[in-house]
Design a protein around this motif. Structure first.
Motif, short mmCIF file in Angstrom:
data_model
loop_
_atom_site.label_atom_id
_atom_site.label_comp_id
_atom_site.label_asym_id
_atom_site.label_seq_id
_atom_site.Cartn_x
_atom_site.Cartn_y
_atom_site.Cartn_z
N ASP A 57 2.87 -9.34 -12.46
CA ASP A 57 2.51 -7.99 -12.01
C ASP A 57 2.80 -7.01 -13.15
OD1 ASP A 57 1.53 -6.09 -10.32
OD2 ASP A 57 3.15 -6.22 -8.85
N ALA A 58 2.04 -5.94 -13.18
CA ALA A 58 2.24 -4.89 -14.19
C ALA A 58 2.14 -3.55 -13.48
CB ALA A 58 1.17 -4.99 -15.27
N ASP A 59 3.16 -2.74 -13.65
CA ASP A 59 3.16 -1.42 -13.03
C ASP A 59 3.15 -0.38 -14.16
OD1 ASP A 59 3.83 1.01 -11.86
OD2 ASP A 59 5.10 0.08 -10.33
N SER A 60 1.97 0.19 -14.41
CA SER A 60 1.87 1.09 -15.56
C SER A 60 2.59 2.41 -15.29
CB SER A 60 0.40 1.33 -15.93
OG SER A 60 -0.29 1.78 -14.82
N GLU A 61 2.75 2.80 -14.02
CA GLU A 61 3.48 4.06 -13.74
C GLU A 61 4.97 3.87 -13.99
OE1 GLU A 61 2.55 5.74 -9.89
OE2 GLU A 61 0.44 5.66 -10.45
N ALA A 62 5.52 2.75 -13.52
CA ALA A 62 6.95 2.49 -13.73
C ALA A 62 7.20 1.94 -15.13
CB ALA A 62 7.45 1.50 -12.69
N GLY A 63 6.16 1.48 -15.81
CA GLY A 63 6.31 0.89 -17.14
C GLY A 63 7.05 -0.45 -17.08
N THR A 64 6.72 -1.27 -16.08
CA THR A 64 7.42 -2.55 -15.94
C THR A 64 6.44 -3.72 -15.82
OG1 THR A 64 7.53 -2.24 -13.55
CG2 THR A 64 9.49 -1.61 -14.82
N LEU A 65 6.92 -4.88 -16.26
CA LEU A 65 6.18 -6.14 -16.09
C LEU A 65 7.04 -7.08 -15.27
CD1 LEU A 65 4.79 -7.63 -19.43
CD2 LEU A 65 3.50 -6.49 -17.62
N THR A 66 6.41 -7.82 -14.39
CA THR A 66 7.14 -8.82 -13.60
C THR A 66 6.63 -10.20 -13.98
OG1 THR A 66 7.36 -7.27 -11.78
CG2 THR A 66 7.68 -9.58 -11.24
N MET A 67 7.58 -11.16 -14.12
CA MET A 67 7.23 -12.55 -14.41
C MET A 67 8.02 -13.44 -13.46
SD MET A 67 7.76 -12.15 -18.44
CE MET A 67 9.07 -11.01 -18.21
N LEU A 68 7.44 -14.54 -13.07
CA LEU A 68 8.16 -15.56 -12.29
C LEU A 68 8.19 -16.82 -13.13
CD1 LEU A 68 7.92 -13.93 -9.53
CD2 LEU A 68 7.59 -16.18 -8.55
N TYR A 69 9.36 -17.42 -13.26
CA TYR A 69 9.41 -18.62 -14.09
C TYR A 69 10.33 -19.67 -13.47
CZ TYR A 69 13.75 -16.57 -15.79
OH TYR A 69 15.00 -16.02 -15.85
N GLU A 70 10.06 -20.90 -13.90
CA GLU A 70 10.84 -22.04 -13.45
C GLU A 70 11.64 -22.55 -14.64
OE1 GLU A 70 8.29 -25.23 -12.26
OE2 GLU A 70 9.95 -26.38 -11.42
N VAL A 71 12.92 -22.83 -14.45
CA VAL A 71 13.72 -23.35 -15.55
C VAL A 71 13.31 -24.80 -15.81
CG1 VAL A 71 16.04 -23.95 -16.33
CG2 VAL A 71 15.63 -21.78 -15.18
#
Ligand SMILES: Cc1cc2nc3c(=O)[nH]c(=O)nc-3n(C[C@H](O)[C@H](O)[C@H](O)COP(=O)(O)OP(=O)(O)OC[C@H]3O[C@@H](n4cnc5c(N)ncnc54)[C@H](O)[C@@H]3O)c2cc1C
Length: 256
Positions: A57-71
């Protein structure tokens, strides 16, 4: 254009079963990120090669990126040890993502396992284009189901291989039921799943885009680590870079 930025970790939440959700602050990358693209992360001094992780996900207003990852190994274990406020060297957004416009007014999106996260930004992008999104998510078992609340805004079906949650079966079983009337199919997940999805879409005459995962080196098309065989228009084989020409390809182009 790809940007290299030292980004602060906002959150790095353990979801269970070796899965994490990381949010980083990066105004520039968040502003230019498109669905199906990925970022390339340095994962500690011991890991020379960056690790690719999809943009969930990318939120350009908040200036954040979200990633989900598996170890999986050293690199993702290093990521898992990051805390809020720690810094990460991020290169992105990279790659050729999903073409949401081409998916049309009734797209069917599918994700399998750790291929589910990039479908969230894809679903949101299609919905912004006023498309009626169908999302089919697959996991081996209940504990590996992710992003269910986020997908609940869409026509959403979850399947588990062992029947412990949602529909007992594969995403392809649900796709066969939902493909009538679809204007496009987009999928990310293990290669056998993508191959089966591409065959169902082809039989139904629906255009299909697939996100291919290969081990990567540089992430910008300068080395040949992630070469993948594609069909050229003249019927011959040509090689593409998953990092630069992909990760998303037209399913008709891929030599399965
Ligand atoms: C475009 C792209 C997007 C990706 N998005 C995500 C994501 O959103 N979330 C996520 O959890 N993972 C994602 N991956 C996979 C992720 O990059 C790897 O799991 C990670 O690089 C492993 O690094 P490591 O140092 O922890 O493990 P390593 O020690 O490098 O590897 C551990 C094990 O995983 C295998 N492995 C490593 N990379 C891959 C790969 N690309 N495909 C198949 N097997 C691999 C290795 O062969 C080894 O068996 C993505 C990969 C690509 C190419």
């Amino acid at each position: 254009m790809a940007i290299q930025e030292i980004c602060a970790v906002r959150a790095n939440e353990y979801l269970g079963s070796g899965l994490y959700r990381m949010v980083i602050k990066t105004e520039k990358i968040a502003a230019s990120a498109a669905c199906g693209q990925f970022v390339h992360l340095t994962c500690g001094e011991g890991n020379l090669l960056r690790r690719p992780i999809s943009i969930c996900d990318a939120d350009s207003e908040a200036g954040t990126l979200t990633m989900l990852y598996e170890v999986k190994g050293d690199g993702t274990a290093w990521l898992a040890a990051r805390r809020a406020g720690d810094k990460i060297d991020v290169l992105g957004p990279l790659g050729h993502g999903f073409d949401a416009a081409k998916l049309g007014a009734r797209p069917v999106l599918l994700g399998g396992g750790i291929g589910v996260p990039p479908m969230l930004l894809t679903a949101k992008t299609c919905a912004k284009n006023s498309a009626a999104v169908t999302m089919i998510a697959g996991a081996r078992t209940r504990d590996l189901v992710v992003l269910e609340p986020e997908f609940s805004d869409f026509d959403y079906t979850v399947c588990t291989d062992d029947g412990s949650y949602g529909v007992h079966g594969f995403v392809t079983d649900v796709l066969r039921e939902k493909i009538t009337g679809a204007t496009g199919v987009a999928a990310c997940g293990p290669k056998p799943m993508l191959k089966a999805i591409a065959a169902i879409a082809k039989e139904a005459g629906v255009p299909c885009q697939v996100s291919m995962e290969e081990r990567m080196g540089c992430g910008i098309g300068a080395c040949l680590v992630c070469a993948c065989a594609l069909s050229a228009k003249n019927g011959e084989t040509r090689y593409g870079h998953v990092c630069k020409d992909g990760p998303v390809f037209d399913a008709e182009e891929v030599q399965w």
